[in-house]
Scaffold this motif. Structure first.
Motif, short mmCIF file in Angstrom:
data_model
loop_
_atom_site.label_atom_id
_atom_site.label_comp_id
_atom_site.label_asym_id
_atom_site.label_seq_id
_atom_site.Cartn_x
_atom_site.Cartn_y
_atom_site.Cartn_z
N LYS A 259 0.86 -1.19 -0.09
CA LYS A 259 0.06 0.04 -0.07
C LYS A 259 0.91 1.01 -0.05
O LYS A 259 1.76 1.55 1.01
CB LYS A 259 -1.02 -0.03 1.16
CG LYS A 259 -1.63 -1.31 1.52
CD LYS A 259 -2.62 -1.85 0.49
CE LYS A 259 -3.23 -2.88 0.92
NZ LYS A 259 -4.32 -3.40 -0.37
N PRO A 289 -12.13 7.70 -12.57
CA PRO A 289 -11.71 6.69 -13.29
C PRO A 289 -10.91 7.45 -14.53
O PRO A 289 -10.02 6.91 -15.24
CB PRO A 289 -12.67 5.77 -13.89
CG PRO A 289 -13.72 5.73 -12.65
CD PRO A 289 -13.71 7.05 -12.40
N PHE A 294 -5.30 7.56 -12.31
CA PHE A 294 -6.26 6.12 -12.75
C PHE A 294 -5.43 5.87 -13.92
O PHE A 294 -4.93 4.55 -14.35
CB PHE A 294 -7.34 6.36 -12.76
CG PHE A 294 -8.15 4.83 -13.17
CD1 PHE A 294 -8.57 4.21 -11.80
CD2 PHE A 294 -8.56 4.39 -14.22
CE1 PHE A 294 -9.34 2.99 -12.03
CE2 PHE A 294 -9.12 3.30 -14.40
CZ PHE A 294 -9.64 2.44 -13.41
N ARG A 298 -2.25 3.19 -13.11
CA ARG A 298 -3.00 1.95 -13.19
C ARG A 298 -3.02 1.57 -14.56
O ARG A 298 -2.43 0.36 -15.07
CB ARG A 298 -4.49 2.21 -12.74
CG ARG A 298 -4.82 0.64 -12.60
CD ARG A 298 -6.50 0.95 -11.84
NE ARG A 298 -7.08 -0.16 -11.72
CZ ARG A 298 -7.92 -1.11 -12.55
NH1 ARG A 298 -8.05 -0.53 -13.96
NH2 ARG A 298 -8.26 -2.28 -12.32
N GLU A 299 -3.45 2.20 -15.65
CA GLU A 299 -3.72 1.74 -17.13
C GLU A 299 -2.56 1.85 -17.76
O GLU A 299 -2.21 0.71 -18.06
CB GLU A 299 -4.85 2.75 -17.60
CG GLU A 299 -6.08 2.64 -16.85
CD GLU A 299 -6.97 1.49 -17.07
OE1 GLU A 299 -7.26 1.16 -18.01
OE2 GLU A 299 -7.08 0.67 -16.01
N TYR A 305 -2.95 -1.63 -8.52
CA TYR A 305 -4.30 -2.55 -8.49
C TYR A 305 -5.44 -1.36 -8.54
O TYR A 305 -6.68 -1.40 -9.07
CB TYR A 305 -4.60 -3.42 -7.38
CG TYR A 305 -3.27 -4.41 -7.45
CD1 TYR A 305 -3.39 -5.58 -8.22
CD2 TYR A 305 -2.24 -4.14 -6.73
CE1 TYR A 305 -2.10 -6.45 -8.44
CE2 TYR A 305 -1.25 -4.96 -6.58
CZ TYR A 305 -0.98 -5.98 -7.58
OH TYR A 305 -0.06 -6.99 -7.45
N TYR A 306 -5.21 -0.14 -7.60
CA TYR A 306 -6.14 0.85 -7.38
C TYR A 306 -5.26 2.08 -7.36
O TYR A 306 -3.82 2.24 -6.77
CB TYR A 306 -7.07 0.59 -6.18
CG TYR A 306 -6.46 0.63 -4.99
CD1 TYR A 306 -6.26 1.90 -4.38
CD2 TYR A 306 -6.26 -0.69 -4.30
CE1 TYR A 306 -5.69 1.55 -3.16
CE2 TYR A 306 -5.73 -0.78 -3.40
CZ TYR A 306 -5.32 0.32 -2.39
OH TYR A 306 -4.64 0.06 -1.22
N ALA A 307 -5.80 3.45 -7.68
CA ALA A 307 -4.99 4.50 -7.52
C ALA A 307 -5.99 5.65 -7.47
O ALA A 307 -6.66 5.89 -8.66
CB ALA A 307 -3.93 4.72 -8.77
N SER A 308 -5.92 6.29 -6.41
CA SER A 308 -7.05 7.28 -6.55
C SER A 308 -6.66 8.43 -5.48
O SER A 308 -5.81 8.30 -4.74
CB SER A 308 -8.59 6.80 -6.25
OG SER A 308 -8.50 6.44 -4.70
N SER A 322 -2.80 3.93 -3.07
CA SER A 322 -2.67 2.98 -4.09
C SER A 322 -2.08 1.86 -3.75
O SER A 322 -1.43 1.69 -2.63
CB SER A 322 -1.47 3.46 -5.15
OG SER A 322 -0.38 3.73 -4.64
#
Length: 429
Positions: A259, A289, A294, A298-299, A305-308, A322
């Protein structure tokens, strides 16, 4: 959107907020009880909502209370605690059917307000404390909640980030309190604090729905008698700490997914004119998103796995969350930093700006379509000490320019990088 009118009244130590709306077939009552965040009281305040919703003088246990709620055509009672800025807020909510929509019903409003008042002012207690069995049971419930944070690694990482970032600031305090304080807490001490809270805390009562104001005001005056102690300061001045030195904290546990959480000082709060631009900044940066975090973390780079990101607008903080592979720490951290720099450089288009403003406005409208969401938005004014109608909030977002977003981005400073990562070798969740 319908214009939302809020009428404010001061009655018997209560700040009443009447919001008329024909949109809902229910009436919603919400009590907001505010005090400064304080280590001496946080554990008591964390425990009180659990106890208050367990029973009252007239309905002394959960089953009796639930029967009464069922009798009020399925009314719903909730109670919890939370922190906004450097304040701790206990929230008690009661949502019940509007008697206008129930054939032959005439006393629902009267009975519901009396029940709400009893939950707040007349819990199941004797002279020296709450019901002992309830007290012991709810201490156990809160302990489980405190310990559960250790198992939820995302919540744990965010708690640890705030521990390190906000040392010696009130905002550092854990909203669920502390197990060591819970272990030494006596029933009588909690009950004494509860009585003190009723006299000293700022108390706002929201009533939302289609109702006759004079009738509601009369029942409130009849049931909610409150003696307020004058001269009691219950609010912290917000600590604005300059970033003198960025810090990096690495903690190791048996985890498979690391994390990476980063805390920033925005140097902008709800009170500031730049608040609207800050909301748009967050939307472009990490709020949706379609945001930079993101897309780029992430992409494009498959690093998370997640990012915000999320704002704490009353304290002036921004958090990035993240979940990454342990080996990707430095690469992910550096790409997140690049996204912050891109915002400072104005590296976004007018189209992206307008799409983000639309997303924020739609999100706010959705929130306002729910009674509790609307009340939360209105209560922001009380916390932030700034009058702002929902219409002004939406217009403020709509009118944000690219230059204003770049200006607000320029004030954002990285404070603390926190990484919870694997110990190496044998790994487990």
């Amino acid at each position: 959107m319908d214009t939302i009118q809020e009428k404010r009244l001061d009655e018997q130590g209560l700040k009443l907020h009447f919001i008329q709306s024909k949109k809902f077939k229910t009436i919603t009552f919400v009590a907001k009880i505010k005090a400064k965040l304080d280590k001496e009281t946080i554990t008591k305040r964390a425990l009180l909502p659990y106890i208050l919703k367990q029973g009252t003088k007239t309905y002394p246990d959960r089953s009796a209370l639930q029967l009464k709620l069922d009798d009020l055509y399925g009314a719903v009672l909730t109670a919890d605690g939370g922190k906004k800025g450097e304040n701790h807020i206990i929230t008690i909510r009661l949502e019940f059917a509007n008697e206008k929509f129930i054939p032959d019903a005439s006393n629902v409003m009267d009975e519901a307000i009396r029940l709400f008042s009893e939950v707040l002012f007349h819990p199941n207690a004797g002279k020296n404390g709450f019901d002992d069995a309830v007290f012991k049971r709810e201490v156990g419930t809160l302990k489980q909640k405190i310990n559960a944070i250790q198992d939820d690694k995302m919540s744990y990482a965010n708690m640890r980030l705030i521990d390190e970032m906000c040392k010696e600031e009130a905002y550092q305090l854990h909203v669920h309190g502390y197990e060591e304080d819970l272990n030494s807490l006596m029933n009588e001490d909690l009950y004494n604090y509860y009585q003190q809270m009723l006299k000293q805390d700022e108390m706002d009562i929201y009533v939302l729905g289609d109702f006759v104001e004079e009738k509601v005001k009369h029942i409130i005056k009849d049931t909610m008698q409150r003696t307020v102690q004058q001269g009691t300061s219950t609010v912290n001045a917000v600590t604005k700490k300059p970033v003198s030195e960025q810090q990096e904290i690495i903690e190791k546990q048996q985890v498979q997914q690391a994390k990476l959480h980063i805390g920033y000082r925005t140097n902008t709060t709800y009170q500031d004119d730049a608040y609207f631009a800050l909301q748009v900044f967050n939307g472009l940066f990490g709020g949706f998103p379609s945001s930079k975090l993101f897309i780029n973390v992430r992409e494009k780079n498959s690093l998370a796995y997640y990012a915000s990101s999320r704002l704490e607008s009353h304290k002036g903080l921004l958090f990035v969350f993240s979940g990454i592979a342990p080996d990707d720490f430095e690469k992910a951290r550096d790409i997140i930093r690049l996204q912050v720099q891109a915002m400072k450089d104005g590296d976004f288009t007018e189209q992206e700006l307008n799409e983000t403003k639309d997303l924020i406005i739609n999100q706010l409208k959705e929130t306002m379509d729910h009674p509790q969401g609307l009340i939360e938005i209105l209560y922001q004014q009380v916390i932030g000490k700034r009058l702002m109608t929902p219409t002004e909030l939406l217009d403020g977002i709509q009118n944000v320019t690219k230059e204003e977003v770049v200006q607000v981005a320029g004030k954002v400073e990285e404070d603390t990088v926190y990484l919870l990562t694997s110990e190496g070798g044998e790994q487990g969740e």
